[in-house]
Design a protein around this motif. Structure first.
Motif, PDB file in Angstrom:
ATOM      1  N   PHE A 233      16.650  21.808   1.763  1.00 34.21           N
ATOM      2  CA  PHE A 233      17.385  23.071   1.647  1.00 34.21           C
ATOM      3  C   PHE A 233      17.973  23.535   2.970  1.00 34.21           C
ATOM      4  O   PHE A 233      18.899  24.340   2.997  1.00 34.21           O
ATOM      5  CB  PHE A 233      16.480  24.136   1.031  1.00 34.21           C
ATOM      6  CG  PHE A 233      15.879  25.066   2.038  1.00 34.21           C
ATOM      7  CD1 PHE A 233      14.837  24.641   2.849  1.00 34.21           C
ATOM      8  CD2 PHE A 233      16.370  26.354   2.200  1.00 34.21           C
ATOM      9  CE1 PHE A 233      14.292  25.483   3.787  1.00 34.21           C
ATOM     10  CE2 PHE A 233      15.827  27.204   3.150  1.00 34.21           C
ATOM     11  CZ  PHE A 233      14.782  26.767   3.945  1.00 34.21           C
ATOM     12  N   ALA A 248      18.578  22.878  -4.252  1.00 30.89           N
ATOM     13  CA  ALA A 248      17.423  23.163  -3.407  1.00 30.89           C
ATOM     14  C   ALA A 248      17.484  24.597  -2.862  1.00 30.89           C
ATOM     15  O   ALA A 248      16.473  25.298  -2.840  1.00 30.89           O
ATOM     16  CB  ALA A 248      17.351  22.160  -2.260  1.00 30.89           C
ATOM     17  N   GLY A 251      16.547  26.928  -5.578  1.00 33.67           N
ATOM     18  CA  GLY A 251      15.097  26.929  -5.796  1.00 33.67           C
ATOM     19  C   GLY A 251      14.385  27.738  -4.730  1.00 33.67           C
ATOM     20  O   GLY A 251      13.482  28.533  -5.020  1.00 33.67           O
ATOM     21  N   TYR A 252      14.820  27.577  -3.480  1.00 34.18           N
ATOM     22  CA  TYR A 252      14.157  28.269  -2.379  1.00 34.18           C
ATOM     23  C   TYR A 252      14.395  29.770  -2.442  1.00 34.18           C
ATOM     24  O   TYR A 252      13.466  30.571  -2.355  1.00 34.18           O
ATOM     25  CB  TYR A 252      14.656  27.699  -1.047  1.00 34.18           C
ATOM     26  CG  TYR A 252      14.168  28.458   0.148  1.00 34.18           C
ATOM     27  CD1 TYR A 252      12.828  28.347   0.547  1.00 34.18           C
ATOM     28  CD2 TYR A 252      15.007  29.299   0.875  1.00 34.18           C
ATOM     29  CE1 TYR A 252      12.363  29.051   1.629  1.00 34.18           C
ATOM     30  CE2 TYR A 252      14.553  29.999   1.963  1.00 34.18           C
ATOM     31  CZ  TYR A 252      13.228  29.883   2.345  1.00 34.18           C
ATOM     32  OH  TYR A 252      12.772  30.585   3.418  1.00 34.18           O
ATOM     33  N   TYR A 255      12.469  31.407  -4.949  1.00 32.56           N
ATOM     34  CA  TYR A 255      11.037  31.472  -4.649  1.00 32.56           C
ATOM     35  C   TYR A 255      10.710  32.620  -3.705  1.00 32.56           C
ATOM     36  O   TYR A 255       9.690  33.284  -3.857  1.00 32.56           O
ATOM     37  CB  TYR A 255      10.555  30.153  -4.043  1.00 32.56           C
ATOM     38  CG  TYR A 255       9.063  30.105  -3.798  1.00 32.56           C
ATOM     39  CD1 TYR A 255       8.161  30.102  -4.865  1.00 32.56           C
ATOM     40  CD2 TYR A 255       8.542  30.075  -2.509  1.00 32.56           C
ATOM     41  CE1 TYR A 255       6.802  30.066  -4.658  1.00 32.56           C
ATOM     42  CE2 TYR A 255       7.172  30.039  -2.284  1.00 32.56           C
ATOM     43  CZ  TYR A 255       6.309  30.032  -3.365  1.00 32.56           C
ATOM     44  OH  TYR A 255       4.955  29.994  -3.165  1.00 32.56           O
ATOM     45  N   THR A 266      11.569  30.375 -11.312  1.00 31.21           N
ATOM     46  CA  THR A 266      11.625  29.569 -10.090  1.00 31.21           C
ATOM     47  C   THR A 266      10.979  28.203 -10.304  1.00 31.21           C
ATOM     48  O   THR A 266      11.516  27.167  -9.908  1.00 31.21           O
ATOM     49  CB  THR A 266      10.838  30.271  -8.961  1.00 31.21           C
ATOM     50  OG1 THR A 266      11.287  31.597  -8.859  1.00 31.21           O
ATOM     51  CG2 THR A 266      11.010  29.541  -7.663  1.00 31.21           C
ATOM     52  N   MET A 267       9.821  28.246 -10.929  1.00 35.50           N
ATOM     53  CA  MET A 267       9.082  26.998 -11.115  1.00 35.50           C
ATOM     54  C   MET A 267       9.832  26.062 -12.065  1.00 35.50           C
ATOM     55  O   MET A 267       9.890  24.861 -11.850  1.00 35.50           O
ATOM     56  CB  MET A 267       7.682  27.292 -11.649  1.00 35.50           C
ATOM     57  CG  MET A 267       6.836  28.075 -10.677  1.00 35.50           C
ATOM     58  SD  MET A 267       6.783  27.286  -9.066  1.00 35.50           S
ATOM     59  CE  MET A 267       6.504  28.676  -8.024  1.00 35.50           C
ATOM     60  N   ASN A 270      12.410  24.411 -10.162  1.00 40.49           N
ATOM     61  CA  ASN A 270      11.890  23.348  -9.314  1.00 40.49           C
ATOM     62  C   ASN A 270      11.518  22.098 -10.102  1.00 40.49           C
ATOM     63  O   ASN A 270      11.729  20.977  -9.650  1.00 40.49           O
ATOM     64  CB  ASN A 270      10.695  23.836  -8.506  1.00 40.49           C
ATOM     65  CG  ASN A 270      11.138  24.461  -7.209  1.00 40.49           C
ATOM     66  OD1 ASN A 270      11.656  23.780  -6.342  1.00 40.49           O
ATOM     67  ND2 ASN A 270      10.994  25.772  -7.099  1.00 40.49           N
ATOM     68  N   ILE A 273      14.748  20.432 -10.758  1.00 41.65           N
ATOM     69  CA  ILE A 273      15.277  19.749  -9.563  1.00 41.65           C
ATOM     70  C   ILE A 273      14.548  18.422  -9.348  1.00 41.65           C
ATOM     71  O   ILE A 273      15.162  17.377  -9.136  1.00 41.65           O
ATOM     72  CB  ILE A 273      15.113  20.636  -8.304  1.00 41.65           C
ATOM     73  CG1 ILE A 273      15.903  21.936  -8.461  1.00 41.65           C
ATOM     74  CG2 ILE A 273      15.592  19.878  -7.074  1.00 41.65           C
ATOM     75  CD1 ILE A 273      15.658  22.903  -7.321  1.00 41.65           C
TER      76      ILE A 273
END
Ligand code: ATP
Ligand code: MG
Lengths: 298, 261, 324
Positions: A233, A248, A251-252, A255, A266-267, A270, A273
């Motif tokens: 990321f 990425a 996702g970050y 989070y 979020t999970m 991920n 991804i």
């Protein structure tokens, strides 16, 4: 001292490898598997701490329906595929250059510089060079090619991800070159003599002998850097546009968002991804294999 | 022609580093000038006085050294098992070892964070060291097992037949013969750990300030001169540290164990 | 009397295919036995099972009556010299030889004393400080033997110890090993694919083919009284006189008597091929539709191509062997 330990322990032979793997199991495999499992469980909406107790696929649905998600997927995949291919191809040519030049010491040493530099520093360096107020733009300005920095093309923070790709290429070409060069060194010199004696030109030797022999290494290197570029990321976070984001970054950001109730979403993101990364790598391996098989037939 | 290409490559690799150097001595350069009106040492003198920076260098080096040692202790026996023995589940182990190269680092970092929160390992050096094991293991195991495969099974069998236990074989035979591979893998592990941002940021929770954490912070602040000097500090410390790893390991992994243990 | 080493019905399979198939033999104290077979016949695998680096799938190995096939290698006190010497490259000659005493925790003085004894025994005095890469093939070989013998092993296993030496050195090392073995009275098994080497050095020879024992006997017994075709052909040139359903009849070239004139009990034949081999001359002769090989010494009577000669096949020298 060693002897005493030795005498007190007697094992069945077949148990030795498992004992040797014990530290790996405890400190690596278990944490890795458990943390992946935690992500999976939370993505299904099971986080008792937040009062979420029901298993559901709705968060996946939500992720897939999100507009940002689709553009992020294509943006990530496009950027990382293109720059990984360029890095491996350039790496091959530099490796060729290395294996042909007598004074490879200096070039080889200098190739190690980008390996020492972390991705986010590389991102900053590219920013120094290529941003509108960067060195490239200043050179053009000094030469009166452009009269103002705003005329310099936007190479970082751009919609096409050029800044991201240039950073990855700058950082990874040397890595590819050194890895491919190492595998070239293992190729017997006599093969060159043999193919010369069979009348092959230098280019034919590269095409029909060297390239196929380096192919497995090149494929492995491609997979490794592709996976990194797809999943990291830092660089897109620093040099990418606000839209589209890479997967990425998505996702970050999700989070670290203060709203803790988006956690399962979020999970799910991920998990997707990770899954995409694995699927893409699988597809690439298969495609490259079939290309190789095809070449074999010709 | 070939020389020309080489020079271009070297330029492309070096110019960004030179740019860092240039900017670290300049407060401000107005467009389209390439050089500042006057060079300034302010940034560097601030840096040298900065206790915070010194602390982060030390933290970073301690953590990465720790990671290098722990990873060596994990990956050495694992590489022996994988390269010297046949056993059930070998393929799965290899797959798991390469998994961090395939699974996006964002996901592993987040997963580790959740786990470490539960285990109460966040916000500590120990937690960060343990977390760095994940991204470094693939390199270490791969390099060591590759060398072990070159050495072959014979050396181990010979040592066993002469009465040595597994532990003795590792210490007397493998360590000295694997010296180059151990040095290479330790340096690589060190560098990978030294450059980690995300995992350190999440697990360390902002309390463990390594160089990359500081660096990322200043990058986001966006003062070019400051970022440039921090980046140079990072590169120089990485270089010095790897040099010392090579020296230390080079001296201590040796046949002289033979006489002492 | 109790046998020193007994191997009973050991089996080892790789990928379902037996590489060693119900191998059984035993050895007396101080005996020198060779395992003789073609490449890939499973010789090394047998040795490694005795040494303990491989576990047999089934069967037993008994050292002085005690079953050892599940005892860890380190505790067997069986020393093995591998096909590829495997000197530890980072240790010098002295450290290599001392290795097994060191890992057994023997103190330094004792180690050094024994090391010099062994160095003397293998005639490498003064070379203790050298490293393996500074030694010739034969010297490496001798270091490997010294290293194996220093712990006074119950059994010494040698895996093709001479295969990487040149011809002359091989002969020299062969008698050298034999003399050391006599001196130390160590029960020894040597693996080889060289028949002459095995015959020269062994008390008995185990012939093995594709994992199966074909025959066990003294060198002389195997040569003169092979029970099967494989042994007969493996141990030297033979002339097949007659093939039947289950058995063949044959004779060794030197067992036939030859004469250039008609004699009582001799049959007429004709020289069709002649090969000069230095100390001897080989002839191919035609006798009643059968080609036979015979050989004569260079200093005895010489026959010319096409000459009629007379041969005698003594009944007691005719060997009856099973087909395999
Ligand atoms: N680890 C293994 N896995 C699978 N097959 C094996 C293994 N080790 C040996 N083999 C097979 O077992 C057979 C016997 O091997 P072995 O090494 O005992 O032969 P050998 O008689 O010592 O041959 P050589 O004279 O060439 O040394 C060979 O066909 C070999 O390919
Ligand atoms: Mg063998």
């Amino acid at each position: 001292m060693l002897r005493k330990i030795n005498n007190n322990l007697q094992f069945k032979k077949s148990s030795i490898p498992y004992m040797l793997l014990f530290p790996l199991l405890i400190l690596y495999i278990l944490p890795l598997c458990i943390s992946m499992l935690l992500i999976l469980v939370q993505s299904l909406g099971f986080i008792p701490g937040l009062g979420l107790n029901e298993l559901t696929l709705s968060y996946y649905m939500k992720a897939f329906c999100d507009d940002a998600f689709g553009s992020a997927f294509f943006f990530s995949m496009g950027c990382s595929t293109i720059c990984s291919i360029i890095a491996v191809v350039l790496g091959f040519f530099i490796a060729l250059l290395l294996s042909n030049s007598k004074r490879k010491g200096i070039l080889q040493d200098i190739l190690q510089i980008p390996i020492l530099i972390p991705h986010f520093t590389a991102a900053f360096m590219m920013f120094l060079l290529l941003s509108q107020s960067g060195i490239a733009s200043r050179i053009m300005g000094s030469l009166n090619i452009i009269s103002d920095q705003s005329f310099f093309p936007q190479l970082v923070l751009d919609k096409l991800g050029l800044g991201i790709m240039i950073t990855y290429i700058w950082k990874e070409v040397p890595f590819c070159a050194l890895v491919i060069f190492a595998s070239m060194k293992n190729i017997d010199d006599s093969l060159k003599a043999v193919s010369n004696s069979l009348g092959a030109s230098k280019i034919q030797y590269i095409k029909y002998v060297l390239l196929p022999l380096c192919m497995p290494t090149m494929l492995n290197t491609f997979i490794i850097i592709f996976a990194y570029n797809f999943g990291a990321f830092e660089v897109p976070y620093l040099l990418g546009p606000t839209h589209p984001k890479t997967m990425a970054v998505l996702g970050y950001i999700s989070y670290i968002a203060p709203n803790i109730l988006v956690r399962p979403y979020t999970m799910a993101l991920n998990v997707i991804i990770t899954f995409m990364s694995i699927v893409l790598i699988f597809i690439y391996i298969k495609t490259l294999d079939s290309i190789k098989a095809l070449e074999g037939q010709i | 022609m070939r020389k020309f290409i080489s020079i271009i490559i070297v330029m492309i690799l070096i110019v960004p580093v030179l740019a860092l150097l240039l900017w670290s001595f300049s407060e401000m350069i107005s467009w389209p000038k390439l050089l500042p009106d006057e060079f300034s040492l302010r940034i560097w003198s601030d840096l040298i006085k900065s206790k915070e920076l010194l602390k982060s260098i030390i933290t970073s080096i301690l953590i990465s050294m720790g990671v290098a040692i722990v990873v060596l202790f994990i990956s050495m026996p694992a590489a022996i098992a994988l390269s010297q023995f046949e056993f059930k589940g070998k393929k799965i182990i290899w797959f798991l070892i390469f998994a961090p190269l395939i699974i996006p680092s964002v996901s592993t970092a987040i997963g580790m964070h959740i786990l470490y929160l539960k285990a109460g390992l966040t916000d500590s050096m120990l937690g960060v060291v343990l977390a760095h094991i994940i991204p470094t293991i693939p390199y270490s195991v791969k390099i060591l097992s590759f060398s072990l495969e070159l050495i072959g099974k014979g050396m181990r069998e010979q040592s066993e037949v002469l009465g040595a236990s597994m532990l003795q074989t590792i210490v007397y035979i493998y360590l000295p013969n694997l010296k180059p591979a151990i040095i290479l893998s330790s340096i690589l592990v060190f560098i990978v750990s030294f450059s980690q941002y995300l995992i350190t940021f999440l697990i360390g929770g902002g309390l463990i300030k390594t160089l990359p954490i500081m660096l990322f912070q200043v990058i986001q602040n966006g003062n070019r001169a400051e970022v440039s000097s921090y980046s140079l500090v990072f590169i120089i410390s990485a270089l010095i540290a790897t040099y010392f790893i090579e020296r230390i390991l080079g001296k201590n992994i040796d046949g002289k164990y033979m006489i002492n243990i | 009397m109790m046998k020193h080493l007994e191997i009973q019905e050991i089996v080892k399979k790789y990928n379902g295919k037996p590489v060693v198939n119900h191998v059984t033999f035993d050895m007396n104290l101080g005996e020198f036995v060779s395992i003789l077979g073609k490449s890939g016949s499973g010789k090394t695998t047998i040795l490694k099972m005795i040494a303990g680096t491989i576990e047999p799938d089934s069967g037993g190995i008994y050292l002085l009556g005690k079953e050892i096939s599940r005892v860890p290698t380190q505790k067997r006190n069986i020393a093995m010299v591998f096909q590829e010497y495997l000197l530890f490259p980072h240790l010098n000659v002295a450290q290599n030889i001392e290795f097994s005493l060191k890992v057994r925790g023997i103190e330094k003085n004792e180690r050094t004393k024994r090391m010099f004894e062994l160095l003397e025994l293998v005639q490498l005095g003064g070379m203790e400080k050298r490293f393996p890469h500074e030694l010739s093939g034969g010297q490496k070989q001798r270091v490997a033997v010294a290293r194996a013998l220093i712990s006074k092993p119950d059994i010494l296993l040698l895996d093709e110890p001479f295969s990487s030496l040149d011809f002359n050195l091989r002969n020299e090392m062969c008698s050298f090993i034999k003399s050391i073995q006599r001196e130390t009275k160590t029960t020894t098994i040597m693996v080889t694919h060289d028949r002459e080497e095995a015959m020269k050095i062994s008390d008995r020879i185990v012939i093995i083919d594709e994992g199966n024992i074909v025959q066990i006997d003294t060198p002389k017994g195997l040569y003169n009284n092979p029970t099967n075709m494989f042994t007969a052909e493996f141990m030297g040139d033979v002339n097949i006189l007659k093939r039947e359903e289950e058995f063949s009849y044959m004779i060794r070239p030197e067992a036939m008597s030859v004469s250039s004139f008609r004699k009582e009990g001799f049959n007429k034949s004709k020289v069709v091929e002649k090969t000069f081999l230095g100390s001897s001359i080989h002839y191919k002769i035609l006798w009643e539709n059968t080609f036979l090989n015979i050989s004569g010494m260079n200093n005895s009577e010489e026959y010319s191509l096409g000459q009629e000669i007379y041969i005698n096949l003594p009944d007691e020298k005719i060997i009856k062997v099973k087909h395999c």
